[in-house]
Design an enzyme around this catalytic site. Structure first.
Site, PDB file in Angstrom:
ATOM      1  NE  ARG A 165      -3.597  -2.033   2.632  1.00 29.52           N
ATOM      2  CZ  ARG A 165      -3.319  -3.402   3.407  1.00 29.52           C
ATOM      3  NH1 ARG A 165      -2.113  -3.631   3.916  1.00 29.52           N
ATOM      4  NH2 ARG A 165      -4.260  -4.394   3.478  1.00 29.52           N
ATOM      5  CE  LYS A 189      -6.024  -1.299   5.012  1.00 27.78           C
ATOM      6  NZ  LYS A 189      -7.391  -1.582   4.516  1.00 27.78           N
ATOM      7  CG  HIS A 288      -5.976  -9.009   1.213  1.00 30.83           C
ATOM      8  ND1 HIS A 288      -6.361  -9.414  -0.109  1.00 30.83           N
ATOM      9  CD2 HIS A 288      -5.846  -7.449   1.084  1.00 30.83           C
ATOM     10  CE1 HIS A 288      -6.343  -8.013  -0.846  1.00 30.83           C
ATOM     11  NE2 HIS A 288      -6.121  -7.045  -0.251  1.00 30.83           N
ATOM     12  CE1 TYR A 297      -6.861  -6.303  -6.615  1.00 30.37           C
ATOM     13  CE2 TYR A 297      -6.904  -7.672  -4.480  1.00 30.37           C
ATOM     14  CZ  TYR A 297      -6.539  -6.525  -5.149  1.00 30.37           C
ATOM     15  OH  TYR A 297      -6.446  -5.442  -4.411  1.00 30.37           O
TER      16      TYR A 297
END
Length: 316
Positions: A165, A189, A288, A297
């Site tokens: 990211r 995250k 993820h 995707y």
């Protein structure tokens, strides 16, 4: 004050037909958690309560820990049949997913089968993906006439090579690099760290940046920074600067204006899956939490196959 009154009315309303007192009690506790611990806005809490009242009515005497993905899929089908808008269905699924996460925290359930439910909104949000030719043009866009072309080329190469990211790329530190082992470590995250392989071109671009430009940028800073990508003043490069640079080079490469740093992450994942990579491995590289997010995707790639079929098949 009126909002609080409405919230209290919703919380004190009579149980929906067919609901058990135990399920509604858990919902009450969850609503209290959202208000007291998460400090959500009153309107958000009211929406969660409304959605969970609907879910409790459907669940009836079912026990939360025994609910299966098949039963939950039937619940989503019921939402469709009731005529709810796609956005409302997505919000319902999110509310139930958050409720089950809370039940996990409380030790009431072990697994969260709702994680396997795809929200309609998620499937409709198709990521922008670059073609292989566009990627090549984009990564070659920084020119030697640009002031900081070594940094910019290395940065773009890292974005596409790792799938990181924008925030993860900007926060990379020198000791996160293991170029001889051909990987880097990034923090995603929730502070979760992961190891991501990188390729030969990205490694070469990083080496060139470290040797030719970064020492000069580091000398300009108010203090020595261990962050990999530095601004012209020697400070860590910020996300907004990265975003602007991606836009600048996308325009130079004649790529549509909708491209963002996340587009390289989307392209990274889609190209890996199109080349035969395992979905679980791609999930790990992207960081993820749920494989459902990674499955978007595969949907992107299938949509491209449909377009090819429609364009070239004589009976499409």
């Amino acid at each position: 004050m009126a909002r609080l009154t409405k919230l209290q009315q919703l919380q004190n309303s009579a149980p929906a037909s067919g609901s058990t007192a135990k399920t509604l009690g858990m919902v009450d506790d969850f609503i209290g958690y959202l208000r007291g611990e998460c400090h959500l806005a009153n309107n958000t809490i009211i929406a969660y309560r409304r959605d969970l009242d609907r879910f409790s009515e459907w669940a009836g005497t079912r026990r939360m820990k025994n609910l299966t993905i098949r039963e939950l899929s039937n619940y989503v089908s019921r939402l469709h049949d009731s005529g709810l808008a796609p956005a409302s269905i997505s919000r319902n699924v999110v509310a139930v997913r958050m409720f089950f996460k809370y039940l996990q925290l409380e030790g009431i359930v072990v697994d969260n089968p709702v994680e396997l439910l795809a929200t309609q909104k998620a499937w409709q949000r198709m990521p922008k993906v670059l073609t292989h030719r566009q990627v090549e043009a984009f990564l070659e866009a920084p020119r030697k006439s640009d002031s900081f072309w070594q940094r910019d080329r290395a940065m773009l190469e890292v974005l596409y090579a790792s799938g990181c990211r924008a925030s993860e790329t900007c926060s990379l530190r020198l000791h996160d690099l293991s170029l001889e082992e051909r990987y880097l470590q990034c923090e995603g995250k929730g502070g979760k760290q992961r190891m991501v392989p990188i390729g030969t071109r990205a490694i070469a671009a990083i080496h060139q940046y470290l040797e030719e430009l970064r020492p000069m940028l580091a000398d300009r800073g108010p203090e020595r920074s261990n962050v990999l990508f530095l601004s012209r003043t020697g400070r860590p490069l910020e996300r907004i600067q990265l975003w602007r640079l991606v836009k600048q080079y996308a325009k130079r490469a004649n790529i549509q204006s909708g491209i963002s740093p996340h587009s390289l992450r989307h392209s990274f994942a889609t190209h890996l899956l199109a080349g035969g990579a395992d979905l679980r491995q791609v999930q790990e590289m992207l960081g993820h939490a749920s494989i459902q997010t990674t499955q978007i995707y595969t949907h992107v790639d299938h949509s491209r196959l449909k377009k090819v079929h429609q364009q070239y098949h004589p009976r499409s």
